[in-house]
Design a protein around this motif. Structure first.
Motif, PDB file in Angstrom:
ATOM      1  N   PRO A  52      -6.073  -8.934  -5.347  1.00  0.00           N
ATOM      2  CA  PRO A  52      -6.904  -9.145  -4.151  1.00  0.00           C
ATOM      3  C   PRO A  52      -6.108  -9.655  -2.939  1.00  0.00           C
ATOM      4  O   PRO A  52      -6.445  -9.317  -1.798  1.00  0.00           O
ATOM      5  N   PHE A  53      -5.064 -10.418  -3.192  1.00  0.00           N
ATOM      6  CA  PHE A  53      -4.257 -10.931  -2.080  1.00  0.00           C
ATOM      7  C   PHE A  53      -3.374  -9.838  -1.474  1.00  0.00           C
ATOM      8  O   PHE A  53      -3.086  -9.864  -0.277  1.00  0.00           O
ATOM      9  N   ILE A  54      -2.937  -8.910  -2.301  1.00  0.00           N
ATOM     10  CA  ILE A  54      -2.107  -7.824  -1.786  1.00  0.00           C
ATOM     11  C   ILE A  54      -2.971  -6.753  -1.126  1.00  0.00           C
ATOM     12  O   ILE A  54      -2.630  -6.232  -0.062  1.00  0.00           O
ATOM     13  N   SER A  55      -4.097  -6.440  -1.718  1.00  0.00           N
ATOM     14  CA  SER A  55      -4.930  -5.355  -1.172  1.00  0.00           C
ATOM     15  C   SER A  55      -5.759  -5.796   0.026  1.00  0.00           C
ATOM     16  O   SER A  55      -6.036  -4.993   0.916  1.00  0.00           O
ATOM     17  N   ILE A  56      -6.161  -7.047   0.037  1.00  0.00           N
ATOM     18  CA  ILE A  56      -7.053  -7.590   1.056  1.00  0.00           C
ATOM     19  C   ILE A  56      -8.293  -6.691   1.207  1.00  0.00           C
ATOM     20  O   ILE A  56      -8.833  -6.501   2.283  1.00  0.00           O
ATOM     21  N   GLY A  57      -8.718  -6.077   0.105  1.00  0.00           N
ATOM     22  CA  GLY A  57      -9.922  -5.246   0.114  1.00  0.00           C
ATOM     23  C   GLY A  57      -9.754  -3.863   0.712  1.00  0.00           C
ATOM     24  O   GLY A  57     -10.731  -3.165   0.949  1.00  0.00           O
ATOM     25  N   THR A  58      -8.523  -3.460   0.940  1.00  0.00           N
ATOM     26  CA  THR A  58      -8.258  -2.175   1.585  1.00  0.00           C
ATOM     27  C   THR A  58      -8.908  -1.015   0.841  1.00  0.00           C
ATOM     28  O   THR A  58      -9.485  -0.127   1.471  1.00  0.00           O
ATOM     29  N   GLN A  59      -8.833  -1.013  -0.487  1.00  0.00           N
ATOM     30  CA  GLN A  59      -9.358   0.110  -1.241  1.00  0.00           C
ATOM     31  C   GLN A  59     -10.864   0.273  -1.050  1.00  0.00           C
ATOM     32  O   GLN A  59     -11.374   1.398  -1.025  1.00  0.00           O
ATOM     33  N   PHE A  60     -11.577  -0.833  -0.862  1.00  0.00           N
ATOM     34  CA  PHE A  60     -13.024  -0.758  -0.684  1.00  0.00           C
ATOM     35  C   PHE A  60     -13.372  -0.274   0.724  1.00  0.00           C
ATOM     36  O   PHE A  60     -14.275   0.541   0.900  1.00  0.00           O
ATOM     37  N   GLU A  65     -15.281   3.900   4.522  1.00  0.00           N
ATOM     38  CA  GLU A  65     -15.000   4.651   5.749  1.00  0.00           C
ATOM     39  C   GLU A  65     -14.837   6.145   5.498  1.00  0.00           C
ATOM     40  O   GLU A  65     -14.966   6.940   6.423  1.00  0.00           O
ATOM     41  N   PHE A  66     -14.571   6.529   4.273  1.00  0.00           N
ATOM     42  CA  PHE A  66     -14.473   7.945   3.930  1.00  0.00           C
ATOM     43  C   PHE A  66     -15.743   8.686   4.329  1.00  0.00           C
ATOM     44  O   PHE A  66     -15.709   9.826   4.791  1.00  0.00           O
ATOM     45  N   PHE A  67     -16.896   8.032   4.154  1.00  0.00           N
ATOM     46  CA  PHE A  67     -18.176   8.656   4.459  1.00  0.00           C
ATOM     47  C   PHE A  67     -18.603   8.457   5.914  1.00  0.00           C
ATOM     48  O   PHE A  67     -19.479   9.157   6.399  1.00  0.00           O
ATOM     49  N   ARG A  68     -18.006   7.526   6.593  1.00  0.00           N
ATOM     50  CA  ARG A  68     -18.426   7.207   7.957  1.00  0.00           C
ATOM     51  C   ARG A  68     -17.619   7.920   9.036  1.00  0.00           C
ATOM     52  O   ARG A  68     -18.142   8.192  10.115  1.00  0.00           O
ATOM     53  N   GLN A  70     -14.983  10.929  10.708  1.00  0.00           N
ATOM     54  CA  GLN A  70     -14.643  12.350  10.632  1.00  0.00           C
ATOM     55  C   GLN A  70     -13.263  12.478   9.991  1.00  0.00           C
ATOM     56  O   GLN A  70     -12.469  11.541   9.985  1.00  0.00           O
ATOM     57  N   VAL A  71     -12.970  13.663   9.487  1.00  0.00           N
ATOM     58  CA  VAL A  71     -11.750  13.885   8.712  1.00  0.00           C
ATOM     59  C   VAL A  71     -10.492  13.504   9.484  1.00  0.00           C
ATOM     60  O   VAL A  71      -9.627  12.793   8.961  1.00  0.00           O
ATOM     61  N   ASP A  72     -10.383  13.929  10.731  1.00  0.00           N
ATOM     62  CA  ASP A  72      -9.165  13.629  11.497  1.00  0.00           C
ATOM     63  C   ASP A  72      -9.031  12.143  11.793  1.00  0.00           C
ATOM     64  O   ASP A  72      -7.935  11.590  11.757  1.00  0.00           O
ATOM     65  N   LYS A  73     -10.135  11.463  12.045  1.00  0.00           N
ATOM     66  CA  LYS A  73     -10.076  10.018  12.285  1.00  0.00           C
ATOM     67  C   LYS A  73      -9.800   9.255  10.984  1.00  0.00           C
ATOM     68  O   LYS A  73      -9.126   8.231  10.994  1.00  0.00           O
ATOM     69  N   TYR A  74     -10.328   9.787   9.890  1.00  0.00           N
ATOM     70  CA  TYR A  74     -10.096   9.119   8.614  1.00  0.00           C
ATOM     71  C   TYR A  74      -8.630   9.187   8.211  1.00  0.00           C
ATOM     72  O   TYR A  74      -8.112   8.237   7.625  1.00  0.00           O
ATOM     73  N   ARG A  75      -7.964  10.264   8.519  1.00  0.00           N
ATOM     74  CA  ARG A  75      -6.533  10.382   8.183  1.00  0.00           C
ATOM     75  C   ARG A  75      -5.728   9.256   8.824  1.00  0.00           C
ATOM     76  O   ARG A  75      -4.886   8.632   8.180  1.00  0.00           O
ATOM     77  N   ALA A 131      -8.073   7.221  -6.925  1.00  0.00           N
ATOM     78  CA  ALA A 131      -9.226   7.528  -7.778  1.00  0.00           C
ATOM     79  C   ALA A 131     -10.526   7.534  -6.966  1.00  0.00           C
ATOM     80  O   ALA A 131     -11.380   8.402  -7.161  1.00  0.00           O
ATOM     81  N   ALA A 132     -10.664   6.595  -6.044  1.00  0.00           N
ATOM     82  CA  ALA A 132     -11.866   6.551  -5.205  1.00  0.00           C
ATOM     83  C   ALA A 132     -11.949   7.782  -4.302  1.00  0.00           C
ATOM     84  O   ALA A 132     -13.034   8.353  -4.123  1.00  0.00           O
ATOM     85  N   LEU A 133     -10.820   8.202  -3.742  1.00  0.00           N
ATOM     86  CA  LEU A 133     -10.827   9.397  -2.894  1.00  0.00           C
ATOM     87  C   LEU A 133     -11.229  10.637  -3.685  1.00  0.00           C
ATOM     88  O   LEU A 133     -12.015  11.461  -3.202  1.00  0.00           O
ATOM     89  N   VAL A 134     -10.707  10.772  -4.876  1.00  0.00           N
ATOM     90  CA  VAL A 134     -11.044  11.929  -5.709  1.00  0.00           C
ATOM     91  C   VAL A 134     -12.525  11.898  -6.076  1.00  0.00           C
ATOM     92  O   VAL A 134     -13.210  12.924  -6.012  1.00  0.00           O
ATOM     93  N   ARG A 135     -13.048  10.722  -6.420  1.00  0.00           N
ATOM     94  CA  ARG A 135     -14.485  10.608  -6.722  1.00  0.00           C
ATOM     95  C   ARG A 135     -15.324  10.895  -5.490  1.00  0.00           C
ATOM     96  O   ARG A 135     -16.334  11.586  -5.569  1.00  0.00           O
ATOM     97  N   ASN A 136     -14.915  10.361  -4.344  1.00  0.00           N
ATOM     98  CA  ASN A 136     -15.675  10.582  -3.106  1.00  0.00           C
ATOM     99  C   ASN A 136     -15.733  12.056  -2.728  1.00  0.00           C
ATOM    100  O   ASN A 136     -16.717  12.514  -2.156  1.00  0.00           O
TER     101      ASN A 136
END
Length: 161
Positions: A52-60, A65-68, A70-75, A131-136
Motif C-alpha cells: 500500500p505504501f508503494i502503490s498509494i492506491g494507484t491500481q484502484f 478511471e478506465f471507465f471514466r 476516453q481511450v487517448d486520455k486514459y493512456r 489483471a484489472a485492465l484485462v478484466r475491465n
C-alpha cells in the motif's frame, strides 16, 4: 449466457490457482524447516505491509478511471499513474539500503531480502494493474491464461529455487 461463461471462466481460474498453490504449499511445508518457512512468511508479511505504501492506491484509481476517461486520455493517465509506484519503489529501495543495519536489529533479514522487497512489491502492483485492465476489457480467456501461467511460473520458481 455471457454472464454464465464469464462466471465459469473466473471460477475455474481461481480454483486452479488455489489448488496449485495448496499443493505446492503442502509439498514445501514438508521439505522446509521452521526457520525457512518463517523467512517466507516474514517476506510475505513485509510485502503485504509495504504494497500500500508503494502503490498509494494507484491500481484502484487506474481501474476506476478506465471507465471514466476516453481511450487517448486514459493512456496518458495510465503512463503517469504507473510512475507513482515506480518512484516509490526506488525511494523505498534507497530507504531499505540506507537503513539496512538498523532494520536488522528489529527484523533479522539478509541483504537480498532488503534489496528485493520493494521491487517484489512493485511487481505485485503491476500484476494487479495488468489483471484489472484485462478484466475491465472483458478478456476473460486472456485473464485466465495469464493468471494460471503466472501462478505456474511462480510455482516453478518456488520449486527450483
Amino acid at each position: 449466457m455471457k454472464l454464465t461463461r464469464s462466471f465459469v471462466i473466473y471460477f475455474l481460474t481461481f480454483f486452479l490457482n488455489a489448488a496449485f498453490s495448496f499443493i505446492v504449499f503442502s509439498i514445501t511445508s514438508h521439505y522446509l524447516n521452521e526457520k525457512d518457512l518463517g523467512v517466507i512468511y516474514l517476506y510475505n508479511a513485509s510485502a503485504i505491509l509495504l504494497v500500500p505504501f508503494i502503490s498509494i492506491g494507484t491500481q484502484f484509481v487506474l481501474s476506476v478511471e478506465f471507465f471514466r476517461l476516453q481511450v487517448d486520455k486514459y493512456r496518458d493517465y495510465f503512463s503517469n499513474g504507473v510512475m507513482i509506484p515506480l518512484i516509490t519503489t526506488v525511494l523505498f529501495s534507497v530507504i531499505f539500503l540506507l537503513f539496512y543495519y538498523p532494520l536488522q536489529r528489529f527484523i533479522p533479514v539478509n541483504f537480498f531480502f532488503a534489496v528485493t522487497l520493494p521491487f517484489s512489491c512493485f511487481l505485485i502492483i503491476m500484476n494487479e494493474i495488468f489483471a484489472a485492465l484485462v478484466r475491465n476489457k472483458e478478456k476473460h480467456i486472456m485473464f485466465a491464461i495469464y493468471s494460471v501461467a503466472r501462478n505456474l511460473l511462480e510455482i516453478a520458481a518456488t520449486i527450483l529455487l
